[in-house]
Design a protein around this motif. Structure first.
Motif: not given
Length: 65
Positions: A15-27
Motif C-alpha cells: 500500500c506504500f504508493f497509494s498511502r503516499m498519494r493520500g498524503g501519508g508519510t514514511c520514514t
C-alpha cells in the motif's frame, strides 16, 4: 508489474504508493530503500527524474527492459 507488487519490492508494503498519494508519510529509511530499489531496477536508457537524487545502483543484475 502491478503497483502493489512494485510497492512491496521497493518499500516492503503493497500500500506504500497509494498511502503516499493520500498524503501519508514514511520514514527516511523506507524512502532510501525505495529510491535504492528504483535505482537498482531502473530501465537502461530511461532518464532518471531530475528532482530525485540518484544513488549508485548496487545490483549487478540485468536492468529492466
Amino acid at each position: 508489474m502491478s503497483e502493489s507488487r512494485a510497492a512491496t519490492l521497493a518499500a516492503g508494503n503493497p500500500c506504500f504508493f497509494s498511502r503516499m498519494r493520500g498524503g501519508g508519510t514514511c520514514t527516511i529509511r523506507t524512502y532510501r530503500r525505495a529510491v535504492q530499489w528504483f535505482s537498482d531496477n531502473w530501465p537502461n536508457g530511461l532518464e532518471w527524474p531530475s528532482d530525485v537524487p540518484h544513488p549508485e545502483p548496487t545490483l549487478q543484475s540485468e536492468k529492466a527492459a
